[in-house]
Design a protein around this motif. Structure first.
Motif, PDB file in Angstrom:
ATOM      1  N   ALA A 290      49.408  28.007  45.261  1.00  0.00           N
ATOM      2  CA  ALA A 290      50.189  29.169  45.715  1.00  0.00           C
ATOM      3  C   ALA A 290      49.401  30.458  45.527  1.00  0.00           C
ATOM      4  CB  ALA A 290      51.502  29.231  44.948  1.00  0.00           C
ATOM      5  N   PHE A 291      48.706  30.570  44.397  1.00  0.00           N
ATOM      6  CA  PHE A 291      47.990  31.819  44.117  1.00  0.00           C
ATOM      7  C   PHE A 291      46.677  31.917  44.875  1.00  0.00           C
ATOM      8  CE2 PHE A 291      51.104  32.427  40.926  1.00  0.00           C
ATOM      9  CZ  PHE A 291      51.141  33.785  40.687  1.00  0.00           C
ATOM     10  N   GLU A 292      46.067  30.763  45.140  1.00  0.00           N
ATOM     11  CA  GLU A 292      44.776  30.807  45.834  1.00  0.00           C
ATOM     12  C   GLU A 292      44.902  31.402  47.228  1.00  0.00           C
ATOM     13  OE1 GLU A 292      41.887  27.527  43.773  1.00  0.00           O
ATOM     14  OE2 GLU A 292      43.172  26.913  45.429  1.00  0.00           O
TER      15      GLU A 292
ATOM     16  N   SER B 109      50.384  34.875  37.089  1.00  0.00           N
ATOM     17  CA  SER B 109      50.334  36.140  37.843  1.00  0.00           C
ATOM     18  C   SER B 109      49.768  37.254  36.956  1.00  0.00           C
ATOM     19  CB  SER B 109      51.704  36.506  38.425  1.00  0.00           C
ATOM     20  OG  SER B 109      52.504  37.066  37.441  1.00  0.00           O
ATOM     21  N   ASN B 110      50.063  37.207  35.646  1.00  0.00           N
ATOM     22  CA  ASN B 110      49.449  38.192  34.739  1.00  0.00           C
ATOM     23  C   ASN B 110      47.939  38.002  34.696  1.00  0.00           C
ATOM     24  OD1 ASN B 110      51.769  39.467  34.007  1.00  0.00           O
ATOM     25  ND2 ASN B 110      52.024  38.385  32.070  1.00  0.00           N
ATOM     26  N   ALA B 111      47.514  36.730  34.546  1.00  0.00           N
ATOM     27  CA  ALA B 111      46.069  36.448  34.452  1.00  0.00           C
ATOM     28  C   ALA B 111      45.360  36.959  35.709  1.00  0.00           C
ATOM     29  CB  ALA B 111      45.843  34.956  34.261  1.00  0.00           C
ATOM     30  N   VAL B 112      45.985  36.712  36.873  1.00  0.00           N
ATOM     31  CA  VAL B 112      45.371  37.150  38.140  1.00  0.00           C
ATOM     32  C   VAL B 112      45.263  38.678  38.175  1.00  0.00           C
ATOM     33  CG1 VAL B 112      45.803  37.300  40.634  1.00  0.00           C
ATOM     34  CG2 VAL B 112      46.025  35.096  39.444  1.00  0.00           C
ATOM     35  N   ARG B 113      46.342  39.349  37.709  1.00  0.00           N
ATOM     36  CA  ARG B 113      46.346  40.816  37.776  1.00  0.00           C
ATOM     37  C   ARG B 113      45.356  41.461  36.820  1.00  0.00           C
ATOM     38  NH1 ARG B 113      52.023  41.472  36.421  1.00  0.00           N
ATOM     39  NH2 ARG B 113      51.395  43.519  35.686  1.00  0.00           N
ATOM     40  N   PHE B 114      45.146  40.786  35.669  1.00  0.00           N
ATOM     41  CA  PHE B 114      44.296  41.425  34.656  1.00  0.00           C
ATOM     42  C   PHE B 114      42.884  40.831  34.572  1.00  0.00           C
ATOM     43  CE2 PHE B 114      48.674  42.283  33.361  1.00  0.00           C
ATOM     44  CZ  PHE B 114      48.631  43.672  33.276  1.00  0.00           C
TER      45      PHE B 114
ATOM     46  N   GLY C  33      58.200  39.873  32.422  1.00  0.00           N
ATOM     47  CA  GLY C  33      57.628  38.522  32.598  1.00  0.00           C
ATOM     48  C   GLY C  33      57.465  37.759  31.289  1.00  0.00           C
ATOM     49  N   LEU C  34      56.806  38.377  30.297  1.00  0.00           N
ATOM     50  CA  LEU C  34      56.548  37.652  29.045  1.00  0.00           C
ATOM     51  C   LEU C  34      57.828  37.476  28.227  1.00  0.00           C
ATOM     52  CD1 LEU C  34      53.036  39.010  27.965  1.00  0.00           C
ATOM     53  CD2 LEU C  34      53.610  36.820  29.016  1.00  0.00           C
TER      54      LEU C  34
END
Ligand code: ADP
Length: 434
Positions: free
Chosen positions: A290-292, A326-331, A389-390
């Motif tokens: 989904a994220f890719e 989604s956090n990992a992708v954003r940061f 989120g967290l």
């Protein structure tokens, strides 16, 4: 040597010498000595028997006066007896004071032995949990207060952990329980009435849920009009940007309201009891796919090191994965790397999201799961973050008896590890019979 002992020895020597002298007069000093020795022995044995009788009958009249060794033994004995009795009284008084103070305590205190059997409890334990001091002594406390949360607390041996259980005495009341190790192999179970706090937090939860729910309908109407406006080709060009911005903000508000409602639902619920055997590796693969689809993001790798399944709710575990990813992708910058790992061992299982992104200052780590906590509010808002989120992740994990462990170094990336206990891990899921 005491004076009395010296006197005793002198007396014996004199008697023996006297006996020997009389015997000598009759030409048999040894017989005289023997008779004198016998006499001395009989006298001492008689005194010993008298002392024993006095001890048994507590009548020391014969030993009260005089300066012999037996009188001295009596005076020492009575001195020690009086001292012991004074000490006993002092202890009794102290015990009475301790009992009075523990009974005056508003919190319940229950002393448990190694087997979690009740050794003693105070008055508040009776009022709060209905424990009866005499009748329940020796009974296992988890047989009387039947609550799985309490049972797991008693097994965990973690004095920082507390659980809330429904009061067995008053319907609708709540007790907070804590177990503190005490003495050798004993524990103290502390019970505190937290009904007011629970009511207040329920009111807060209900208020947030109701307010979010009520705000949803007007927001849907506003979003609808904004969408129509955006689609209107005759809209003055100066309005295009403001309408777009309004659409963006309305979308954000919908997201916040949705997440607030989700949080209220999670907070109000207990632990997940569903017997779904969640295939975590498959969920990780799905999240990766989904994220890719998004452009310009870091590489995502899935490392499925275990085939174990997780007993819980697949939808909720997917929420955890999506939030962390989604956090990992954003940061994490585009040239960074994100790894999604699923592994298990005899201690339980770990779902780990690791990134090589910007990392987090250690001072912020304990606050990350607070609602609306964001290190950089402006940036989070710009990127569509809600700050919830967290908090959602933490609640979902709590519902699965799991915990979130965050390790990070600024500039070195972060690791968000969800640790599930062994009881939630199913190594060989049962095969459904058709
Ligand atoms: P948000 O919607 O702002 O992402 P979260 O509750 O998910 O809210 O995260 C709270 C804050 O934690 C974020 O605003 C960010 O500052 C920090 N954070 C979360 N994940 C990461 C990460 N992988 N790397 C760096 N910081 C992170």
């Amino acid at each position: 040597m005491s004076d009395a002992a010296k006197k005793l020895l002198t007396g014996i020597i004199l008697v023996l010498a006297g006996g020997a002298a009389i015997g000598w007069l009759y030409g048999r000093p040894e017989i005289g000595l023997l008779i004198a020795a016998l006499f001395a022995l009989i006298w001492q044995v008689r005194q010993l028997l008298n002392f024993d009788k006095a001890l048994r009958t507590d009548d020391f009249e014969d030993f009260r006066y005089g300066e012999g060794i037996w009188e001295q033994m009596f005076s020492r004995f009575s001195f020690e007896r009086e001292r012991a009795s004074r000490r006993k009284n002092a202890y009794r008084q102290l015990l009475r004071e301790i009992r009075k103070s523990t009974n005056a305590m508003p919190d319940g205190a229950v002393i448990l032995n190694e087997e979690n059997e009740i050794v003693a409890c105070n008055r508040a334990a009776k009022a709060l949990a209905g424990l009866k001091r005499k009748k329940d002594r020796g009974q296992r406390v988890d047989n009387i207060l039947r609550d799985p949360e309490l049972t797991s607390l008693l097994q965990a041996d973690d004095k920082s952990r507390t659980v809330e259980i429904a009061s067995p005495v008053v319907d609708g009341n709540w007790l907070n329980c804590r177990v503190v190790p005490y003495g050798a192999d004993q524990k103290l179970l502390l019970l505190r009435d937290v009904t007011d706090r629970m009511r207040l937090s329920k009111m807060r939860r209900d208020f947030v849920a109701n307010a979010s729910h009520e705000l949803r309908s007007p927001l849907t109407v506003i979003s609808g009009y904004l969408d129509s406006l955006a689609d209107d080709e005759q809209m003055p060009p100066g309005w295009v940007k403001p309408v777009e911005q309004m659409q963006g903000q309305a979308k954000r508000m919908r997201q916040i309201l949705g997440e607030l409602l989700e949080l209220s639902r999670l907070e109000g619920a207990g632990t997940v009891e569903e017997d779904e055997y969640v295939d975590v590796s498959a969920l990780l693969e799905r999240a990766k796919l989904a994220f890719e689809g998004h452009a310009n993001i870091a590489d995502i790798e899935v490392s499925a090191q275990s085939t174990a399944r997780l007993s819980g709710s697949a939808a909720e575990i997917e929420t955890v994965i999506v939030n962390l990813l989604s956090n990992a992708v954003r940061f994490t910058p585009n040239d960074g790397e994100i790894t999604l790992t699923w592994r298990s061992n005899s201690d339980g299982a770990d779902l780990v999201v690791t990134d090589t992104g910007e990392g987090i200052d250690p001072e912020f780590i304990p606050r990350l799961t607070e609602r609306f906590f964001r290190i950089d509010k402006g940036r989070s808002r710009e990127e569509g973050g809600t700050g919830l989120g967290l908090a959602i992740v933490k609640h979902v994990l709590a519902r699965h008896d799991a915990e979130l462990i965050i390790t990070s170094e600024p500039g070195e990336g972060s690791e968000f590890r969800c640790h599930f206990p062994a009881k939630r891990v199913v190594v060989a899921p049962p095969v459904a019979l058709s």
